[in-house]
Design a protein around this motif. Structure first.
Motif, PDB file in Angstrom:
ATOM      1  N   LEU A  44      -3.328  13.600 -13.018  1.00 51.62           N
ATOM      2  CA  LEU A  44      -4.527  14.341 -12.630  1.00 51.62           C
ATOM      3  C   LEU A  44      -5.225  13.733 -11.421  1.00 51.62           C
ATOM      4  N   TRP A  45      -4.768  12.552 -11.002  1.00 50.26           N
ATOM      5  CA  TRP A  45      -5.456  11.811  -9.947  1.00 50.26           C
ATOM      6  C   TRP A  45      -5.394  12.524  -8.599  1.00 50.26           C
ATOM      7  N   GLY A  46      -4.226  13.092  -8.277  1.00 54.76           N
ATOM      8  CA  GLY A  46      -4.069  13.761  -6.986  1.00 54.76           C
ATOM      9  C   GLY A  46      -3.675  12.772  -5.904  1.00 54.76           C
ATOM     10  N   ASP A  47      -4.062  13.056  -4.669  1.00 58.26           N
ATOM     11  CA  ASP A  47      -3.740  12.215  -3.522  1.00 58.26           C
ATOM     12  C   ASP A  47      -4.445  10.875  -3.662  1.00 58.26           C
ATOM     13  N   GLN A  48      -3.674   9.792  -3.701  1.00 56.20           N
ATOM     14  CA  GLN A  48      -4.292   8.498  -3.945  1.00 56.20           C
ATOM     15  C   GLN A  48      -5.165   8.032  -2.789  1.00 56.20           C
ATOM     16  N   TRP A  49      -5.006   8.641  -1.603  1.00 54.77           N
ATOM     17  CA  TRP A  49      -5.809   8.213  -0.458  1.00 54.77           C
ATOM     18  C   TRP A  49      -7.098   9.012  -0.319  1.00 54.77           C
ATOM     19  N   SER A  50      -7.191  10.167  -0.981  1.00 53.53           N
ATOM     20  CA  SER A  50      -8.351  11.030  -0.776  1.00 53.53           C
ATOM     21  C   SER A  50      -9.617  10.507  -1.430  1.00 53.53           C
ATOM     22  N   VAL A  51      -9.513   9.476  -2.232  1.00 55.80           N
ATOM     23  CA  VAL A  51     -10.684   8.952  -2.920  1.00 55.80           C
ATOM     24  C   VAL A  51     -11.579   8.144  -1.992  1.00 55.80           C
ATOM     25  N   GLY A  52     -11.069   7.742  -0.852  1.00 60.53           N
ATOM     26  CA  GLY A  52     -11.848   6.926   0.076  1.00 60.53           C
ATOM     27  C   GLY A  52     -12.902   7.730   0.806  1.00 60.53           C
ATOM     28  N   PRO A  53     -13.726   7.051   1.628  1.00 61.07           N
ATOM     29  CA  PRO A  53     -14.743   7.748   2.417  1.00 61.07           C
ATOM     30  C   PRO A  53     -14.103   8.778   3.344  1.00 61.07           C
ATOM     31  N   ALA A  54     -14.799   9.854   3.605  1.00 62.04           N
ATOM     32  CA  ALA A  54     -14.289  10.908   4.471  1.00 62.04           C
ATOM     33  C   ALA A  54     -14.518  10.566   5.935  1.00 62.04           C
ATOM     34  N   GLU A  55     -13.762  11.201   6.819  1.00 59.89           N
ATOM     35  CA  GLU A  55     -14.003  11.034   8.243  1.00 59.89           C
ATOM     36  C   GLU A  55     -15.441  11.416   8.556  1.00 59.89           C
ATOM     37  N   ASP A  75     -16.626   1.697  -7.310  1.00 58.46           N
ATOM     38  CA  ASP A  75     -17.381   2.706  -8.047  1.00 58.46           C
ATOM     39  C   ASP A  75     -16.803   4.093  -7.814  1.00 58.46           C
ATOM     40  N   ARG A  76     -16.333   4.357  -6.596  1.00 60.37           N
ATOM     41  CA  ARG A  76     -15.707   5.644  -6.296  1.00 60.37           C
ATOM     42  C   ARG A  76     -14.430   5.812  -7.118  1.00 60.37           C
ATOM     43  N   LEU A  77     -13.629   4.748  -7.175  1.00 55.53           N
ATOM     44  CA  LEU A  77     -12.407   4.798  -7.975  1.00 55.53           C
ATOM     45  C   LEU A  77     -12.732   4.993  -9.453  1.00 55.53           C
ATOM     46  N   ARG A  78     -13.786   4.312  -9.907  1.00 52.99           N
ATOM     47  CA  ARG A  78     -14.149   4.412 -11.322  1.00 52.99           C
ATOM     48  C   ARG A  78     -14.573   5.845 -11.667  1.00 52.99           C
ATOM     49  N   ARG A  79     -15.368   6.466 -10.807  1.00 56.84           N
ATOM     50  CA  ARG A  79     -15.792   7.848 -11.085  1.00 56.84           C
ATOM     51  C   ARG A  79     -14.599   8.792 -11.107  1.00 56.84           C
ATOM     52  N   ARG A  80     -13.671   8.583 -10.193  1.00 61.89           N
ATOM     53  CA  ARG A  80     -12.481   9.437 -10.139  1.00 61.89           C
ATOM     54  C   ARG A  80     -11.642   9.254 -11.404  1.00 61.89           C
ATOM     55  N   ALA A  81     -11.437   7.993 -11.793  1.00 56.82           N
ATOM     56  CA  ALA A  81     -10.631   7.724 -12.982  1.00 56.82           C
ATOM     57  C   ALA A  81     -11.291   8.303 -14.233  1.00 56.82           C
TER      58      ALA A  81
END
Length: 247
Positions: A44-55, A75-81
């Protein structure tokens, strides 16, 4: 190409411009999840790189220091997980491993980098690096052997914003100590490395390597921009008219 008259600094993007990823590639997130008995959640995670800050994202509140920035990243990774159904008791260990995996990039210089940067410096130009990167950009620049080849390193993590946000370009210009029209920005990404620098008043060069990671048709060049297929083109055919001095 001939460097524009009056240029005093050449600032280059890092990934895709100076370095590329080589094997062994970083671990896939699905394997990280599976080892922890969370294979279904990993799907369910999706693209592993999309969790980072956006351009273009501004994050000055989280860039006060390394601890604050890494905490924000995790914290971003934790919310996604959590949104993928990972139970609370499994979050900390999973997030730590995911964070480490995403940053385990093995990098190598493109063949034309050392020669080109040395030649630019030999002509009295200040050489810089500006990249959307993690907190450790200066360390990675040194790790690939460019620690003594560049004068300025500006990464988004410390600058508080990602290209093409104006804040990161202001940080570059401040570090260079030059007006915008005396700085040439070189990179492979169209918006962050061409349109963004142009909007900040800099000149821009769009790098389109034959083995580039960015696909698609190259957009038409706006005024103030040029296009090259390799970094050697920055120095080939350039003479005294292209020298801007060290300013």
């Amino acid at each position: 190409m001939v460097l524009p008259a009056g240029i005093g600094a050449v600032v280059l993007d890092f990934y895709g411009t100076l370095v590329r990823m080589v094997e062994p590639l970083p671990p896939d997130h699905r394997g990280v999840f599976a080892r922890r008995g969370l294979a279904a959640e990993g799907e369910l995670w999706g693209d592993q790189w999309s969790v980072g800050p956006a351009e273009g994202e501004e994050h000055t509140a989280h860039s006060a220091d390394e601890t604050a920035y890494v905490t924000w990243e995790r914290d971003r990774l934790r919310r996604r997980a959590r949104s993928c159904g990972v139970p609370e008791e499994a979050l900390d260990g999973l997030v730590e491993e995911l964070d480490r995996a995403m940053k385990s990039l093995r990098l190598a210089l493109f063949a034309d980098v050392r020669e080109s940067l040395a030649a630019l410096r030999g002509r009295g130009l200040l050489v810089g690096v500006c990249s959307n990167w993690f907190w450790d950009l200066e360390d990675r620049v040194a790790e690939v052997g460019l620690g003594d080849a560049v004068d300025v390193v500006v990464g988004s993590a410390r600058a508080g914003a990602r290209k093409p946000h104006p804040l990161i370009y202001r940080a570059v210009l401040d570090r260079c100590g030059l007006p915008a029209d005396r700085v040439l920005f070189v990179g492979d990404m169209w918006v962050p490395d061409v349109l963004g620098p142009l909007a900040a008043g800099m000149r821009a060069v769009h790098l389109r390597r034959p083995d580039r990671a960015v696909d698609g048709i190259a957009p038409p060049l706006p005024e103030g921009a040029a296009r090259i297929a390799g970094l050697r083109e920055l120095i080939e055919g350039d003479g005294a008219a292209g020298r801007g001095g060290s300013g």
